[in-house]
Design a protein around this motif. Structure first.
Motif, PDB file in Angstrom:
ATOM      1  N   TYR A  70       0.822  -1.205   0.000  1.00 51.15           N
ATOM      2  CA  TYR A  70       0.000   0.000   0.000  1.00 51.15           C
ATOM      3  C   TYR A  70       0.856   1.254   0.000  1.00 51.15           C
ATOM      4  N   VAL A  71       1.857   1.305   0.870  1.00 48.96           N
ATOM      5  CA  VAL A  71       2.684   2.511   1.019  1.00 48.96           C
ATOM      6  C   VAL A  71       3.466   2.811  -0.258  1.00 48.96           C
ATOM      7  N   PHE A 118       0.685   8.205  -1.142  1.00 50.53           N
ATOM      8  CA  PHE A 118       1.641   9.307  -1.237  1.00 50.53           C
ATOM      9  C   PHE A 118       1.038  10.616  -0.756  1.00 50.53           C
ATOM     10  N   THR A 119      -0.261  10.780  -0.925  1.00 47.77           N
ATOM     11  CA  THR A 119      -0.917  12.007  -0.462  1.00 47.77           C
ATOM     12  C   THR A 119      -1.536  11.835   0.918  1.00 47.77           C
ATOM     13  N   LEU A 120      -1.829  10.595   1.311  1.00 48.15           N
ATOM     14  CA  LEU A 120      -2.425  10.375   2.626  1.00 48.15           C
ATOM     15  C   LEU A 120      -1.422  10.639   3.742  1.00 48.15           C
ATOM     16  N   TYR A 121      -0.204  10.113   3.616  1.00 46.50           N
ATOM     17  CA  TYR A 121       0.808  10.271   4.666  1.00 46.50           C
ATOM     18  C   TYR A 121       1.510  11.615   4.525  1.00 46.50           C
ATOM     19  N   THR A 122       1.367  12.470   5.523  1.00 49.08           N
ATOM     20  CA  THR A 122       2.045  13.758   5.512  1.00 49.08           C
ATOM     21  C   THR A 122       3.554  13.583   5.510  1.00 49.08           C
ATOM     22  N   ASP A 123       4.035  12.608   6.289  1.00 48.70           N
ATOM     23  CA  ASP A 123       5.463  12.306   6.351  1.00 48.70           C
ATOM     24  C   ASP A 123       5.729  10.953   5.670  1.00 48.70           C
ATOM     25  N   TRP A 124       5.424  10.879   4.381  1.00 49.60           N
ATOM     26  CA  TRP A 124       5.499   9.604   3.657  1.00 49.60           C
ATOM     27  C   TRP A 124       6.893   8.998   3.729  1.00 49.60           C
ATOM     28  N   ASP A 125       7.945   9.802   3.597  1.00 48.85           N
ATOM     29  CA  ASP A 125       9.311   9.261   3.619  1.00 48.85           C
ATOM     30  C   ASP A 125       9.584   8.503   4.911  1.00 48.85           C
ATOM     31  N   GLN A 126       9.159   9.066   6.033  1.00 53.52           N
ATOM     32  CA  GLN A 126       9.379   8.417   7.322  1.00 53.52           C
ATOM     33  C   GLN A 126       8.590   7.117   7.411  1.00 53.52           C
ATOM     34  N   ASP A 136      18.687  -0.924   7.283  1.00 52.25           N
ATOM     35  CA  ASP A 136      18.230  -0.470   8.590  1.00 52.25           C
ATOM     36  C   ASP A 136      17.158  -1.421   9.117  1.00 52.25           C
ATOM     37  N   VAL A 137      17.099  -1.580  10.435  1.00 57.77           N
ATOM     38  CA  VAL A 137      16.074  -2.415  11.062  1.00 57.77           C
ATOM     39  C   VAL A 137      15.390  -1.608  12.161  1.00 57.77           C
ATOM     40  N   ARG A 138      14.103  -1.897  12.349  1.00 54.72           N
ATOM     41  CA  ARG A 138      13.341  -1.132  13.329  1.00 54.72           C
ATOM     42  C   ARG A 138      12.159  -1.962  13.813  1.00 54.72           C
ATOM     43  N   ALA A 139      11.838  -1.826  15.098  1.00 48.23           N
ATOM     44  CA  ALA A 139      10.667  -2.490  15.653  1.00 48.23           C
ATOM     45  C   ALA A 139       9.462  -1.568  15.534  1.00 48.23           C
ATOM     46  N   HIS A 140       8.282  -2.140  15.724  1.00 48.30           N
ATOM     47  CA  HIS A 140       7.025  -1.409  15.583  1.00 48.30           C
ATOM     48  C   HIS A 140       6.300  -1.507  16.913  1.00 48.30           C
ATOM     49  N   THR A 141       6.368  -0.455  17.720  1.00 50.04           N
ATOM     50  CA  THR A 141       5.776  -0.515  19.056  1.00 50.04           C
ATOM     51  C   THR A 141       4.771   0.609  19.314  1.00 50.04           C
ATOM     52  N   SER A 142       5.149   1.829  19.023  1.00 47.91           N
ATOM     53  CA  SER A 142       4.266   2.971  19.232  1.00 47.91           C
ATOM     54  C   SER A 142       4.816   4.156  18.448  1.00 47.91           C
ATOM     55  N   GLY A 143       3.980   5.175  18.288  1.00 45.43           N
ATOM     56  CA  GLY A 143       4.428   6.352  17.562  1.00 45.43           C
ATOM     57  C   GLY A 143       3.260   7.227  17.161  1.00 45.43           C
ATOM     58  N   ILE A 144       3.509   8.105  16.206  1.00 47.97           N
ATOM     59  CA  ILE A 144       2.497   9.056  15.741  1.00 47.97           C
ATOM     60  C   ILE A 144       2.386   8.962  14.220  1.00 47.97           C
ATOM     61  N   LYS A 145       1.163   8.946  13.737  1.00 46.09           N
ATOM     62  CA  LYS A 145       0.902   8.999  12.296  1.00 46.09           C
ATOM     63  C   LYS A 145       0.231  10.338  11.976  1.00 46.09           C
ATOM     64  N   ARG A 146       0.784  11.026  10.983  1.00 47.64           N
ATOM     65  CA  ARG A 146       0.200  12.283  10.515  1.00 47.64           C
ATOM     66  C   ARG A 146      -0.333  12.061   9.112  1.00 47.64           C
ATOM     67  N   LEU A 147      -1.620  12.299   8.951  1.00 47.75           N
ATOM     68  CA  LEU A 147      -2.289  11.997   7.698  1.00 47.75           C
ATOM     69  C   LEU A 147      -3.024  13.223   7.173  1.00 47.75           C
ATOM     70  N   HIS A 148      -3.248  13.223   5.865  1.00 44.70           N
ATOM     71  CA  HIS A 148      -4.140  14.214   5.255  1.00 44.70           C
ATOM     72  C   HIS A 148      -5.189  13.444   4.478  1.00 44.70           C
ATOM     73  N   HIS A 149      -6.334  13.256   5.137  1.00 43.93           N
ATOM     74  CA  HIS A 149      -7.397  12.446   4.540  1.00 43.93           C
ATOM     75  C   HIS A 149      -8.182  13.274   3.529  1.00 43.93           C
ATOM     76  N   PRO A 150      -8.515  12.701   2.382  1.00 46.79           N
ATOM     77  CA  PRO A 150      -9.209  13.486   1.348  1.00 46.79           C
ATOM     78  C   PRO A 150     -10.598  13.955   1.763  1.00 46.79           C
ATOM     79  N   LEU A 151     -11.208  13.335   2.776  1.00 45.63           N
ATOM     80  CA  LEU A 151     -12.561  13.704   3.173  1.00 45.63           C
ATOM     81  C   LEU A 151     -12.593  14.633   4.385  1.00 45.63           C
TER      82      LEU A 151
END
Length: 295
Positions: free
Chosen positions: A159-160, A167-175, A219-234
């Motif tokens: 999906y990503v 590409f437009t949904l994720y404000t910080d898509w690169d991250q 690079d390796v990284r675990a998935h535990t917690s964080g923040i998602k910044r989105l720009h939803h079309p609706l």
């Protein structure tokens, strides 16, 4: 994936990011031909011979001790996730795993579907390779309707990197993209012979230059917690905190819950999205349909 090349590139990229000064070594006179530490400097810091370290970096790990791996991890300033990845890469591969047979399909317990439906915030059940095993309706409205996609496409990495909407949904898509790749790398260290992972990496590498570049970083990284910044079309901009909860009975299955700050614009926007989602999450255990999203 070839384990020897994985070990070589992981160690090479880790030592390339550390300068002699950062490692506590005296500056070496004259120009340096390689970025970061040389092999002989890593060997010095780890207290092993240069030949021994060179053999290790070439993937010849038979008989390597935990003590040596710990010393190399300290020399390269590996964090806990990177250290675990190094240990996974250097573990001998049982002969049975070399047959590259698919892993057993992951099943979502019926109670988890009820849990998803009971939540008033977006939530998904995530499995191996970032597969989306289940998602409540609010998560589908927030991201995409995973249930409507072919089974092989119910995957966050696909999906990503391959869906234009991401590409437009994720404000910080690169991250977000870097995190996806780093998580796949971590998974690859545990399951280097997973044929579905090989297929996924091949597809993403073929269709995304960015993925190929990030994959080469090791690079390796675990998935535990964080923040998602989105720009939803609706409903516009959203800021969601997420937490990842382990699912008992399957260590490679997790419940990911996204929550807004109370009484925030994001909470109000989610309320609007929720008002458009009234159908319960599809539970194949109650419809009589087989559920095998990862198989």
């Amino acid at each position: 994936m070839d384990r020897s090349s994985e070990i070589r590139e992981f160690l090479r990229t880790r030592r390339a990011r550390i300068t002699p000064e950062q490692a506590g070594l005296a500056p070496h006179p004259g120009p340096r031909r390689v970025p970061g530490l040389r092999r002989e400097e890593v060997a010095q810091l780890a207290g092993v011979s240069v030949d021994y370290y060179v053999r290790l970096e070439r993937g010849r790990t038979q008989g390597v001790s935990e003590t040596v791996l710990e010393a190399i991890a300290r020399a390269l300033h590996l964090d806990e996730i990177e250290r675990a990845h190094l240990f996974n890469l250097t573990q001998p591969t049982p002969a049975r795993t070399r047959r590259k047979r698919p892993l057993a399909p992951q099943r979502v317990h019926p109670v988890l579907y009820r849990t998803l439906d009971s939540l008033s915030v977006p939530a998904v059940i995530e499995g191996r390779r970032l597969d989306v095993l289940a998602a409540n309706k609010l998560a589908c409205v927030l991201y995409t309707d995973f249930e409507a996609r072919p089974r092989r496409e119910r995957n966050f990495a696909r999906y990503v990197f391959l869906d234009e909407a991401a590409f437009t949904l994720y404000t910080d898509w690169d991250q977000v993209a870097e995190t996806c790749v780093a998580r796949l790398r971590l998974y690859a260290g545990r399951h280097p012979d997973d044929p579905q992972l090989t297929e996924l990496i091949g597809e993403l590498s073929l269709h995304s230059d960015t993925f190929r570049s990030m994959w080469a970083d090791h690079d390796v990284r675990a998935h535990t917690s964080g923040i998602k910044r989105l720009h939803h079309p609706l409903v516009g901009d959203l800021t969601l905190e997420y937490v990842v909860l382990a699912v008992e009975g399957d260590p490679e299955q997790s419940l990911v819950i996204y929550t807004p700050e109370p009484a925030s614009p994001t909470a109000e926007a989610l309320g609007i999205l929720a008002s458009w989602t009234t159908t319960p999450t599809t539970n194949p255990h109650t419809t009589g349909q087989p559920h095998n999203p990862a198989g």
